[in-house]
Structures are given as structure tokens and as C-alpha cells.
Scaffold this motif. Structure first.
Motif, PDB file in Angstrom:
ATOM      1  N   LEU A 171      17.191  -8.010   2.987  1.00 22.06           N
ATOM      2  CA  LEU A 171      15.910  -7.452   2.537  1.00 22.06           C
ATOM      3  C   LEU A 171      15.148  -6.816   3.697  1.00 22.06           C
ATOM      4  O   LEU A 171      14.527  -5.760   3.543  1.00 22.06           O
ATOM      5  N   GLY A 172      15.198  -7.471   4.853  1.00 22.91           N
ATOM      6  CA  GLY A 172      14.545  -6.913   6.035  1.00 22.91           C
ATOM      7  C   GLY A 172      15.121  -5.564   6.428  1.00 22.91           C
ATOM      8  O   GLY A 172      14.387  -4.627   6.778  1.00 22.91           O
ATOM      9  N   GLU A 173      16.439  -5.432   6.369  1.00 21.53           N
ATOM     10  CA  GLU A 173      17.101  -4.153   6.686  1.00 21.53           C
ATOM     11  C   GLU A 173      16.696  -3.069   5.685  1.00 21.53           C
ATOM     12  O   GLU A 173      16.433  -1.928   6.070  1.00 21.53           O
ATOM     13  N   ILE A 174      16.661  -3.435   4.407  1.00 22.45           N
ATOM     14  CA  ILE A 174      16.295  -2.450   3.379  1.00 22.45           C
ATOM     15  C   ILE A 174      14.883  -1.934   3.605  1.00 22.45           C
ATOM     16  O   ILE A 174      14.625  -0.723   3.579  1.00 22.45           O
ATOM     17  N   ASP A 200      15.548   6.279  -0.609  1.00 24.62           N
ATOM     18  CA  ASP A 200      14.198   6.117  -1.166  1.00 24.62           C
ATOM     19  C   ASP A 200      14.129   5.058  -2.266  1.00 24.62           C
ATOM     20  O   ASP A 200      13.069   4.856  -2.860  1.00 24.62           O
ATOM     21  N   ASN A 201      15.251   4.409  -2.533  1.00 24.43           N
ATOM     22  CA  ASN A 201      15.297   3.429  -3.623  1.00 24.43           C
ATOM     23  C   ASN A 201      14.936   2.022  -3.155  1.00 24.43           C
ATOM     24  O   ASN A 201      15.076   1.056  -3.904  1.00 24.43           O
ATOM     25  N   LYS A 202      14.460   1.907  -1.908  1.00 27.23           N
ATOM     26  CA  LYS A 202      14.314   0.580  -1.307  1.00 27.23           C
ATOM     27  C   LYS A 202      13.247  -0.272  -1.984  1.00 27.23           C
ATOM     28  O   LYS A 202      13.408  -1.485  -2.109  1.00 27.23           O
ATOM     29  N   THR A 203      12.146   0.330  -2.428  1.00 24.92           N
ATOM     30  CA  THR A 203      11.088  -0.469  -3.051  1.00 24.92           C
ATOM     31  C   THR A 203      11.576  -1.125  -4.338  1.00 24.92           C
ATOM     32  O   THR A 203      11.282  -2.293  -4.606  1.00 24.92           O
ATOM     33  N   ARG A 204      12.357  -0.395  -5.135  1.00 25.00           N
ATOM     34  CA  ARG A 204      12.868  -0.958  -6.393  1.00 25.00           C
ATOM     35  C   ARG A 204      13.776  -2.145  -6.132  1.00 25.00           C
ATOM     36  O   ARG A 204      13.783  -3.120  -6.888  1.00 25.00           O
ATOM     37  N   LEU A 205      14.548  -2.096  -5.038  1.00 28.52           N
ATOM     38  CA  LEU A 205      15.475  -3.180  -4.734  1.00 28.52           C
ATOM     39  C   LEU A 205      14.766  -4.447  -4.271  1.00 28.52           C
ATOM     40  O   LEU A 205      15.380  -5.508  -4.221  1.00 28.52           O
ATOM     41  N   THR A 206      13.481  -4.325  -3.910  1.00 26.71           N
ATOM     42  CA  THR A 206      12.731  -5.520  -3.514  1.00 26.71           C
ATOM     43  C   THR A 206      12.082  -6.210  -4.711  1.00 26.71           C
ATOM     44  O   THR A 206      11.448  -7.254  -4.546  1.00 26.71           O
ATOM     45  N   GLU A 207      12.228  -5.657  -5.917  1.00 27.06           N
ATOM     46  CA  GLU A 207      11.685  -6.317  -7.102  1.00 27.06           C
ATOM     47  C   GLU A 207      12.443  -7.616  -7.358  1.00 27.06           C
ATOM     48  O   GLU A 207      13.625  -7.727  -7.019  1.00 27.06           O
ATOM     49  N   PRO A 208      11.792  -8.606  -7.969  1.00 23.16           N
ATOM     50  CA  PRO A 208      12.464  -9.884  -8.227  1.00 23.16           C
ATOM     51  C   PRO A 208      13.737  -9.712  -9.043  1.00 23.16           C
ATOM     52  O   PRO A 208      13.733  -9.073 -10.096  1.00 23.16           O
ATOM     53  N   GLY A 209      14.837 -10.260  -8.551  1.00 27.91           N
ATOM     54  CA  GLY A 209      16.105 -10.229  -9.265  1.00 27.91           C
ATOM     55  C   GLY A 209      16.843  -8.908  -9.217  1.00 27.91           C
ATOM     56  O   GLY A 209      17.902  -8.773  -9.836  1.00 27.91           O
ATOM     57  N   ALA A 210      16.312  -7.917  -8.475  1.00 32.43           N
ATOM     58  CA  ALA A 210      16.916  -6.580  -8.498  1.00 32.43           C
ATOM     59  C   ALA A 210      17.874  -6.329  -7.336  1.00 32.43           C
ATOM     60  O   ALA A 210      18.581  -5.324  -7.339  1.00 32.43           O
ATOM     61  N   LEU A 211      17.911  -7.223  -6.343  1.00 34.32           N
ATOM     62  CA  LEU A 211      18.638  -6.923  -5.109  1.00 34.32           C
ATOM     63  C   LEU A 211      20.129  -6.698  -5.341  1.00 34.32           C
ATOM     64  O   LEU A 211      20.663  -5.621  -5.046  1.00 34.32           O
ATOM     65  N   GLY A 350       3.284  -0.501   0.655  1.00 34.45           N
ATOM     66  CA  GLY A 350       4.061   0.023  -0.463  1.00 34.45           C
ATOM     67  C   GLY A 350       5.563  -0.021  -0.312  1.00 34.45           C
ATOM     68  O   GLY A 350       6.280   0.488  -1.183  1.00 34.45           O
ATOM     69  N   ASP A 351       6.080  -0.601   0.775  1.00 30.57           N
ATOM     70  CA  ASP A 351       7.534  -0.668   0.960  1.00 30.57           C
ATOM     71  C   ASP A 351       8.171  -1.793   0.159  1.00 30.57           C
ATOM     72  O   ASP A 351       9.386  -1.798  -0.062  1.00 30.57           O
ATOM     73  N   VAL A 352       7.378  -2.783  -0.245  1.00 27.60           N
ATOM     74  CA  VAL A 352       7.872  -3.911  -1.031  1.00 27.60           C
ATOM     75  C   VAL A 352       7.114  -3.942  -2.347  1.00 27.60           C
ATOM     76  O   VAL A 352       5.896  -3.745  -2.384  1.00 27.60           O
ATOM     77  N   SER A 353       7.829  -4.173  -3.439  1.00 24.33           N
ATOM     78  CA  SER A 353       7.236  -4.150  -4.773  1.00 24.33           C
ATOM     79  C   SER A 353       6.193  -5.260  -4.945  1.00 24.33           C
ATOM     80  O   SER A 353       6.422  -6.410  -4.564  1.00 24.33           O
ATOM     81  N   VAL A 354       5.055  -4.888  -5.562  1.00 28.19           N
ATOM     82  CA  VAL A 354       4.014  -5.879  -5.866  1.00 28.19           C
ATOM     83  C   VAL A 354       4.442  -6.798  -7.007  1.00 28.19           C
ATOM     84  O   VAL A 354       3.752  -7.780  -7.312  1.00 28.19           O
ATOM     85  N   LYS A 355       5.590  -6.521  -7.621  1.00 27.33           N
ATOM     86  CA  LYS A 355       6.105  -7.403  -8.675  1.00 27.33           C
ATOM     87  C   LYS A 355       6.529  -8.752  -8.113  1.00 27.33           C
ATOM     88  O   LYS A 355       6.800  -9.684  -8.867  1.00 27.33           O
ATOM     89  N   ASN A 356       6.596  -8.848  -6.777  1.00 26.25           N
ATOM     90  CA  ASN A 356       6.930 -10.124  -6.155  1.00 26.25           C
ATOM     91  C   ASN A 356       5.769 -11.112  -6.176  1.00 26.25           C
ATOM     92  O   ASN A 356       5.956 -12.283  -5.850  1.00 26.25           O
ATOM     93  N   ILE A 357       4.575 -10.642  -6.535  1.00 25.41           N
ATOM     94  CA  ILE A 357       3.423 -11.546  -6.640  1.00 25.41           C
ATOM     95  C   ILE A 357       3.554 -12.325  -7.941  1.00 25.41           C
ATOM     96  O   ILE A 357       3.504 -11.749  -9.024  1.00 25.41           O
TER      97      ILE A 357
END
Length: 451
Positions: A171-174, A200-211, A350-357
Motif C-alpha cells: 500500500l505504501g508503494e502504491i 492513476d488508479n492508485k486511490t481506488r486500490l486503497t479502498e477497503p477490500g479493493a487491493l 486525496g491519495d488514499v480513499s476516504v472510504k477507509n474511514i
């Protein structure tokens, strides 16, 4: 999914323990610093149980709303104080003493995480090495050349031997680079590098369960080789034997025991075709899936299990002395804390999805599922949430511990408290921020339910 009652009681237990730990930090350090404690409450609102104890007649209580807690100190800004208590009010103690009390809550959350990990590691642990399972065609993983069985031995500059630090590093690399640099090792021990270009798809991959779904591969799991059969299970009555490797069920490919578990769960009472290998020969059997109740939910049941010795070197047993397990627990807590801070800072830009809250609904769901899986999983989840609670309370938001620390630091620098007007404005900003955070959390929880 965990039943409602399991999730509810697991959530209450988790929150109550972590809040008690946090508030006890404030409480005990406040006592050490000579402050008078008026009340120690687990929960908010009307007390449902209250007892006075000690020379100061401190009130210890459980309150009606179990979503937090507080320690109330004597404070001359709120009411007149008895002359015999002069100097024991929170605002009358030295600034460093006040800051120490405010720091103690988050610090005790980190200490709890260390002790939890220490308990889990005591005597050693068994863990699955980070490796590649099934790979989705035309995915990032497929394009980078990842294949089933590749062991992940390095992510970026970090050597890897367990999944938790591997996930953190991936996740850190992404987030940092938009790509994942891996060093892989195949079955024969040959090492090679691979780069997963996310762009540019990195934010979506940080969503919960999306990695893993986004990267296009599943983590390696023990293959579906039968090591034991239940006497009352449908597998033994259908002729399946120890050593058979299941490769398909109801037309669905099976690579691991996790795939088998997921495939069997919704098939209770159904008759299906299972394909398996026995002594390198493909066999087929028609079988009616059994059923059993787990957490109030009826699930399919086959009656087979795997053996730790069927791992081909992918399962690692680590032995610790008490001191080694403590050091490892401290390192894991520190690593998780750094990761949490890093993800929060990246979320702001904005690099990490707020869906993680996540809010109480999601936390309750996670608590219930971990409780059903066993006490080790539940303790591990408590450690993770305790770290998050510690980090969150150190944010410089006026109504949180971090914001109060900023206030007292400013008072120490300028030699007098900040004005009451400034404090009110700061509290209003803090309340707005926390309300926005809670809104995001509840929105994510409800969206997760309906999706």
C-alpha cells in the motif's frame, strides 16, 4: 457474516476495553501528578452503575451510551473549589503535568497494542509467507508476470517474511509511487524482479477490500489437499480420501482451501460435481453438500480439512523467547503506527480513499467476525483499533487530546493561557471536523451495507 448479537456484544466489549484503557491512562497519570479525579466514566450520558471510592470520593461509573468515556478532573475554571483542594485542580498543576496527562491516554492505547501482540506471539506463531495465489488474466499482476506460487520476498526496499508488513509495504508503494516493485522467488528458488504499474488508479486500490482485486491476484493459501475427513461429513461418504486434491466444485475452479470454503458456503443441501486429483489422475464425484449453522447462518459443509505439513515451504513457524516476542510486539506496533499516520496524511491530500474511514457499524461487523473466528483474531483486531484510537486522539484538533496538548504548549510558550474566545472558536472548529468525520464514517458504513 457475523450475527447481529455477536457483532453487538463483540463491539461493546471491544469499545469498552479500549476506552477503559485510554481513560485509565489519563486517570492514573493524573493521580500521579497530584490531580483530584471527580469521575471515571465508561460511556456517556446517564450513569447506569455508579460507585464512589477512595479518599477523594471519586465516582466510577458505566454510562448509558457505550461509545466513549471520560475522566473528569477538578478544575477551577468550571466551579469554585474547596480551599483544601487548592493546587489539585487540573488547571492549577504545572503545564508539563497537564501535557503528560493528555499524552497518557493515547500512550496507553499503544501500550495495550504492544501487550496484545506480545500475548499473540508468546511461545511462537505460525504464519503463511506472503506469496501469489491465483492470478487474474490481463490484470496488473498478470502483465507484470506474477504466477501462482511466487513468494514475495521484498517490496520496494523492505525485506518481507510475513503478510502484515507485506500489505503495509504494498500500500505504501502504491500511494508513494503509483507502482509496486517486487522481488519474487519461484518454486525452484530463482529470484526475479517485477513491477506492477498502477498509474492513476492508485486511490481506488486503497479502498477497503479493493487491493488484491485491483492488483489482480489472490494471496497464496494452502492447496485444497485433503488431510482429514469428518466422520459425519458428506465427503467421506462420497468416497473422497486423504491426499485427494480438489480442483473444481460446481464448475468453479479451486486453487486453495480458502477457495473451497467460499465455494461450499452457499451450496448447503445442493447436489454438485467435484473434480479432484488422486495419484495424478483426474477423478469426478457427485456429492450432496451438507449444512451446518454458524453464527445464526446456515452454511454449506463438506467435512474436510488441511494439514500444516502440506504447505510446500509456504508456512513459517517462528519461535520466540519472551524477550524476542516483546521486541517483535514493539516493532509491529511502531510499524502499524507509522503506517496509520502515513495513510491519514495521504488521505488528506486525496491519495488514499476516504472510504477507509469506518464508523461503529463497520467496526461492530469486524469485531463480530473476528470474535467468531477465535480469541486470537479478536485480540489482533483490538490491537489494530487501539493503535488507530491512539493516533486519532493525537491529531491537533481542539476537542481531542492532541488539540489540548497544542493549547497547553502555546500557554507554556507565551506564559499565559490562550483567550477564552480563541478556545471557543477552536472548539467549534473541532466539533465541525469531528461531525464531518462521523458523517463520512456513517456514510461509508451504510454504503458498505447496501453495496
Amino acid at each position: 457474516m457475523a450475527s447481529f448479537l455477536t457483532s453487538f456484544f463483540a463491539f461493546i466489549l471491544l469499545i469498552s476495553v479500549l476506552v477503559a484503557v485510554h481513560e485509565y491512562g489519563h486517570y492514573i497519570v493524573g493521580r500521579w501528578m497530584g490531580m483530584k479525579v471527580l469521575r471515571f466514566s465508561i460511556g456517556f450520558g446517564r450513569p447506569i452503575w455508579l460507585k464512589k471510592y477512595g479518599e477523594d470520593d471519586t465516582e466510577y461509573c458505566f454510562s448509558a451510551i457505550p461509545l466513549g468515556g471520560y475522566v473528569k478532573f477538578l478544575d477551577s475554571r468550571e466551579a469554585d473549589i474547596n480551599p483544601s483542594d487548592f493546587g489539585r485542580a487540573f488547571d492549577q498543576r504545572p503545564i508539563l503535568a497537564r501535557i503528560a496527562v493528555l499524552l497518557a491516554g493515547p500512550l496507553f492505547n499503544f501500550i495495550f497494542a504492544i501487550l496484545a501482540y506480545w500475548l499473540l506471539m508468546a511461545g511462537g506463531i505460525t504464519t503463511i509467507k506472503p506469496a501469489v495465489g491465483s492470478v487474474e488474466p490481463n490484470s496488473y499482476a498478470d502483465q507484470a508476470g506474477l504466477v501462482f506460487g511466487d513468494k514475495i520476498i521484498q517490496v520496494g526496499d523492505e525485506k518481507i517474511s510475513e503478510w502484515e508488513p507485506a500489505l503495509t509495504a504494498i500500500l505504501g508503494e502504491i500511494v508513494q509511487n503509483g507502482q509496486v516493485n517486487l522481488v519474487l522467488e519461484n518454486y525452484d528458488g530463482f529470484q526475479r524482479t517485477a513491477i506492477l504499474n498502477i498509474g492513476d488508479n492508485k486511490t481506488r486500490l486503497t479502498e477497503p477490500g479493493a487491493l488484491f482485486q485491483g492488483l489482480g491476484f489472490k494471496p497464496w493459501q494452502p492447496p485444497a489437499i485433503i488431510a482429514d475427513l469428518s466422520e459425519d461429513g458428506p465427503a467421506i461418504s462420497s468416497g473422497l480420501k486423504v491426499g485427494d486434491r480438489i480442483t473444481s466444485i460446481a464448475g468453479q475452479d479451486i486453487f486453495s482451501f480458502e477457495d473451497l470454503r467460499i465455494a461450499v458456503q452457499p451450496l448447503s443441501g445442493e447436489r454438485v460435481v467435484i473434480e479432484y486429483f488422486r495419484e495424478n489422475q483426474l477423478e469426478v464425484v457427485d456429492i450432496k453438500i451438507g449444512e451446518r449453522k454458524l453464527g445464526g447462518e446456515v452454511q454449506g459443509y463438506l467435512g474436510v480439512s488441511w494439514n500444516i505439513n502440506n504447505d510446500d515451504g509456504y508456512i513459517k513457524e517462528i519461535s520466540y523467547t519472551p524477550l524476542e516476542s516483546l521486541i517483535s510486539a514493539v516493532n509491529r506496533t511502531w510499524s502499524s503506527t507509522k503506517f496509520t499516520v502515513h495513510m491519514l496524511s495521504r488521505m488528506v491530500i486525496g491519495d488514499v480513499s476516504v472510504k477507509n474511514i469506518s464508523g461503529p457499524i463497520k467496526i461492530a461487523q469486524i469485531a463480530g467476525e473476528s470474535a467468531e473466528r477465535g480469541w486470537r483474531y479478536f485480540i489482533s483486531i483490538m490491537a489494530v483499533i487501539s493503535i488507530s484510537l491512539g493516533v486519532l486522539n493525537l491529531l491537533p484538533i481542539p476537542i481531542l487530546d492532541g488539540g489540548q496538548i497544542v493549547y497547553h504548549t502555546i500557554e507554556g510558550i507565551k506564559g499565559s493561557p490562550i483567550t477564552e474566545k480563541s478556545q471557543i472558536i477552536g472548539q467549534q472548529i473541532g466539533i465541525i471536523f469531528v461531525l464531518m468525520l462521523m458523517t463520512f464514517a456513517f456514510y461509508n458504513d451504510i454504503s458498505g451495507i447496501f453495496s
